[in-house]
Design a protein around this motif. Structure first.
Motif, PDB file in Angstrom:
ATOM      1  N   GLY A  14       0.809  -1.209   0.000  1.00 16.99           N
ATOM      2  CA  GLY A  14       0.000   0.000   0.000  1.00 16.99           C
ATOM      3  C   GLY A  14       0.847   1.265   0.000  1.00 16.99           C
ATOM      4  N   LEU A  15       1.921   1.275   0.789  1.00 13.44           N
ATOM      5  CA  LEU A  15       2.833   2.423   0.814  1.00 13.44           C
ATOM      6  C   LEU A  15       3.456   2.666  -0.551  1.00 13.44           C
ATOM      7  CD1 LEU A  15       4.672   1.781   4.214  1.00 13.44           C
ATOM      8  CD2 LEU A  15       3.177   3.712   3.697  1.00 13.44           C
ATOM      9  N   ALA A  16       3.896   1.592  -1.199  1.00 14.49           N
ATOM     10  CA  ALA A  16       4.505   1.725  -2.522  1.00 14.49           C
ATOM     11  C   ALA A  16       3.499   2.257  -3.538  1.00 14.49           C
ATOM     12  CB  ALA A  16       5.046   0.364  -2.977  1.00 14.49           C
ATOM     13  N   GLU A  17       2.260   1.794  -3.438  1.00 16.07           N
ATOM     14  CA  GLU A  17       1.215   2.237  -4.358  1.00 16.07           C
ATOM     15  C   GLU A  17       0.965   3.743  -4.215  1.00 16.07           C
ATOM     16  OE1 GLU A  17      -3.319   0.828  -5.508  1.00 16.07           O
ATOM     17  OE2 GLU A  17      -2.623   0.641  -3.442  1.00 16.07           O
ATOM     18  N   VAL A  18       0.840   4.222  -2.975  1.00 18.92           N
ATOM     19  CA  VAL A  18       0.577   5.640  -2.754  1.00 18.92           C
ATOM     20  C   VAL A  18       1.784   6.482  -3.142  1.00 18.92           C
ATOM     21  CG1 VAL A  18       0.073   7.388  -1.005  1.00 18.92           C
ATOM     22  CG2 VAL A  18      -1.141   5.219  -0.984  1.00 18.92           C
ATOM     23  N   ASN A  19       2.993   6.010  -2.837  1.00 17.64           N
ATOM     24  CA  ASN A  19       4.191   6.754  -3.224  1.00 17.64           C
ATOM     25  C   ASN A  19       4.282   6.912  -4.736  1.00 17.64           C
ATOM     26  OD1 ASN A  19       5.128   7.254  -0.650  1.00 17.64           O
ATOM     27  ND2 ASN A  19       6.366   5.398  -0.553  1.00 17.64           N
ATOM     28  N   THR A  20       3.924   5.860  -5.466  1.00 15.91           N
ATOM     29  CA  THR A  20       3.936   5.933  -6.921  1.00 15.91           C
ATOM     30  C   THR A  20       2.935   6.971  -7.413  1.00 15.91           C
ATOM     31  OG1 THR A  20       4.543   3.594  -7.057  1.00 15.91           O
ATOM     32  CG2 THR A  20       3.639   4.612  -9.044  1.00 15.91           C
ATOM     33  N   PHE A  21       1.735   6.955  -6.817  1.00 16.77           N
ATOM     34  CA  PHE A  21       0.723   7.930  -7.189  1.00 16.77           C
ATOM     35  C   PHE A  21       1.184   9.358  -6.909  1.00 16.77           C
ATOM     36  CE2 PHE A  21      -2.683  10.596  -5.370  1.00 16.77           C
ATOM     37  CZ  PHE A  21      -3.398  10.863  -6.538  1.00 16.77           C
ATOM     38  N   LEU A  22       1.772   9.583  -5.716  1.00 19.35           N
ATOM     39  CA  LEU A  22       2.228  10.928  -5.354  1.00 19.35           C
ATOM     40  C   LEU A  22       3.353  11.406  -6.266  1.00 19.35           C
ATOM     41  CD1 LEU A  22       2.147  10.668  -1.453  1.00 19.35           C
ATOM     42  CD2 LEU A  22       0.539  11.897  -2.918  1.00 19.35           C
ATOM     43  N   LEU A  23       4.236  10.486  -6.652  1.00 20.51           N
ATOM     44  CA  LEU A  23       5.319  10.843  -7.569  1.00 20.51           C
ATOM     45  C   LEU A  23       4.767  11.233  -8.925  1.00 20.51           C
ATOM     46  CD1 LEU A  23       8.365  11.053  -8.036  1.00 20.51           C
ATOM     47  CD2 LEU A  23       8.346   8.628  -8.675  1.00 20.51           C
ATOM     48  N   MET A  24       3.791  10.480  -9.423  1.00 22.98           N
ATOM     49  CA  MET A  24       3.160  10.824 -10.700  1.00 22.98           C
ATOM     50  C   MET A  24       2.484  12.194 -10.614  1.00 22.98           C
ATOM     51  SD  MET A  24       1.405   7.176 -11.729  1.00 22.98           S
ATOM     52  CE  MET A  24       0.474   7.941 -13.058  1.00 22.98           C
ATOM     53  N   ARG A  25       1.809  12.463  -9.512  1.00 22.57           N
ATOM     54  CA  ARG A  25       1.126  13.744  -9.364  1.00 22.57           C
ATOM     55  C   ARG A  25       2.122  14.884  -9.284  1.00 22.57           C
ATOM     56  NH1 ARG A  25      -3.249  14.387  -4.631  1.00 22.57           N
ATOM     57  NH2 ARG A  25      -1.366  14.471  -3.343  1.00 22.57           N
ATOM     58  N   ALA A  26       3.224  14.682  -8.565  1.00 22.87           N
ATOM     59  CA  ALA A  26       4.240  15.732  -8.447  1.00 22.87           C
ATOM     60  C   ALA A  26       4.900  16.026  -9.778  1.00 22.87           C
ATOM     61  CB  ALA A  26       5.295  15.312  -7.417  1.00 22.87           C
ATOM     62  N   ASN A  27       5.025  15.017 -10.638  1.00 27.77           N
ATOM     63  CA  ASN A  27       5.649  15.196 -11.944  1.00 27.77           C
ATOM     64  C   ASN A  27       4.674  15.667 -13.020  1.00 27.77           C
ATOM     65  OD1 ASN A  27       8.155  14.420 -11.025  1.00 27.77           O
ATOM     66  ND2 ASN A  27       7.873  12.264 -11.546  1.00 27.77           N
ATOM     67  N   GLY A  28       3.418  15.887 -12.603  1.00 28.82           N
ATOM     68  CA  GLY A  28       2.435  16.378 -13.554  1.00 28.82           C
ATOM     69  C   GLY A  28       1.869  15.332 -14.469  1.00 28.82           C
ATOM     70  N   THR A  29       2.072  14.037 -14.132  1.00 30.97           N
ATOM     71  CA  THR A  29       1.562  12.962 -14.990  1.00 30.97           C
ATOM     72  C   THR A  29       0.316  12.308 -14.414  1.00 30.97           C
ATOM     73  OG1 THR A  29       3.075  11.406 -13.938  1.00 30.97           O
ATOM     74  CG2 THR A  29       3.814  12.471 -15.962  1.00 30.97           C
ATOM     75  N   GLY A  30      -0.126  12.771 -13.251  1.00 30.73           N
ATOM     76  CA  GLY A  30      -1.329  12.211 -12.642  1.00 30.73           C
ATOM     77  C   GLY A  30      -2.306  13.298 -12.285  1.00 30.73           C
ATOM     78  N   GLN A  31      -3.546  12.947 -12.098  1.00 31.12           N
ATOM     79  CA  GLN A  31      -4.578  13.921 -11.786  1.00 31.12           C
ATOM     80  C   GLN A  31      -4.919  13.827 -10.296  1.00 31.12           C
ATOM     81  OE1 GLN A  31      -5.680  16.185 -13.966  1.00 31.12           O
ATOM     82  NE2 GLN A  31      -4.234  15.323 -15.443  1.00 31.12           N
TER      83      GLN A  31
END
Length: 219
Positions: free
Chosen positions: A202-219
Motif C-alpha cells: 500500500g505504501l509503494a502504491e501511494v508513493n507511486t501515485f504521489l510521484l506521478m502527481r508531483a511530476n504532472g503525470t497524474g490527476q
C-alpha cells in the motif's frame, strides 16, 4: 519503518537504555540520516527537548511539537507571554536556550504560535527562525451559519509555517492508502508478516501515485 513489539523486546533495542522509548524510537528511525543536516519534523508523539538535543548531537535538525513531554520545556512561560497579548491571533513568542552539543554551546528554541481559536502550537526546534514569512489560512466556524466555515488569514513565522506545511504528510498518506478499499481490508489475515507486507504494498502504491502527481503525470 519499525514494527512495535512487546515492551521487553523494545527495551533491548538500540538507544533505549540511554534515552527511553520515544527518543530511542525517533533516533532509530532517523539513523540513516545521521550527519546529513536534514530536518526531522515530528508531531507530539516524538516532540521533546530531549529528542531535539539527541538528534542535533547526531547531525540532524528538528522541529517537534511539544504537548506532553514538558521536561526542560518552558511551556508555562510561553503561555504567560501569550496571555499578556490576548487579542493577537498569529502572535509567536520564542524563548531561546543553549545546550551542549559535542562540547559546543548550541542554540535551540521553544516557540508558541497562537492560532485563530487561541490555542498555541508549541514547538521545540534547532533550525529555522521566528521571522514573519507571511500569513497562513485557517478555517473557523461561522458565527451564525453552522453549514459554512470562514477562512481567516493570520501572521505566521518561519518555524511554524514549516511545521504546519509538513507535519500532516503521514496522515494524508494514510487517507490515500485507506480511503477506498485497502489491501488489508481485502487480504484478511491475522499473520503479522502478511499484514506488514500488505502495508508495504500500500505504501509503494501511494508513493507511486504521489510521484506521478508531483511530476504532472497524474490527476
Amino acid at each position: 519503518m519499525e514494527p512495535v513489539e512487546n515492551a521487553g523486546l523494545m527495551k533491548e533495542k538500540e538507544f533505549f537504555a540511554e534515552f527511553g522509548t520515544t527518543t530511542a524510537t525517533t533516533l532509530r528511525l532517523m539513523k540513516p540520516f545521521f550527519g546529513s543536516g536534514r530536518v526531522c519534523l515530528g508531531d507530539s508523539w516524538f516532540g521533546s527537548v530531549k529528542t531535539c538535543c539527541a538528534l542535533l548531537e547526531r547531525g540532524v535538525y528538528s522541529v517537534l511539537n511539544v504537548k506532553t513531554a514538558h521536561r526542560g520545556y518552558p511551556k508555562a512561560a510561553l503561555q504567560r507571554f501569550l496571555s499578556s497579548e490576548p487579542n493577537q491571533p498569529g502572535l509567536t513568542v520564542c524563548i531561546p536556550g543553549e545546550v551542549s552539543v559535542r562540547r559546543t554551546r548550541t542554540l535551540i528554541k521553544a516557540t508558541a504560535h497562537r492560532g485563530p481559536a487561541g490555542v498555541p502550537l508549541c514547538l521545540v526546534s534547532s533550525c529555522f527562525t521566528t521571522q514573519p514569512v507571511g500569513t497562513m489560512k485557517y478555517m473557523i466556524k461561522h458565527p451564525t451559519d453552522t453549514t459554512h466555515l470562514l477562512a481567516k488569514q493570520i501572521p505566521v513565522d518561519e518555524t511554524t509555517q514549516m511545521y504546519n506545511s509538513k507535519y500532516s504528510i503521514v496522515d494524508q498518506h494514510n487517507r490515500l492508502r485507506t480511503g477506498s478499499v485497502a489491501f488489508h481490508d481485502v487480504w484478511k489475515t491475522h499473520d503479522f508478516r502478511i499484514r506488514e507486507l500488505s502495508e508495504l504494498i500500500g505504501l509503494a502504491e501511494v508513493n507511486t501515485f504521489l510521484l506521478m502527481r508531483a511530476n504532472g503525470t497524474g490527476q
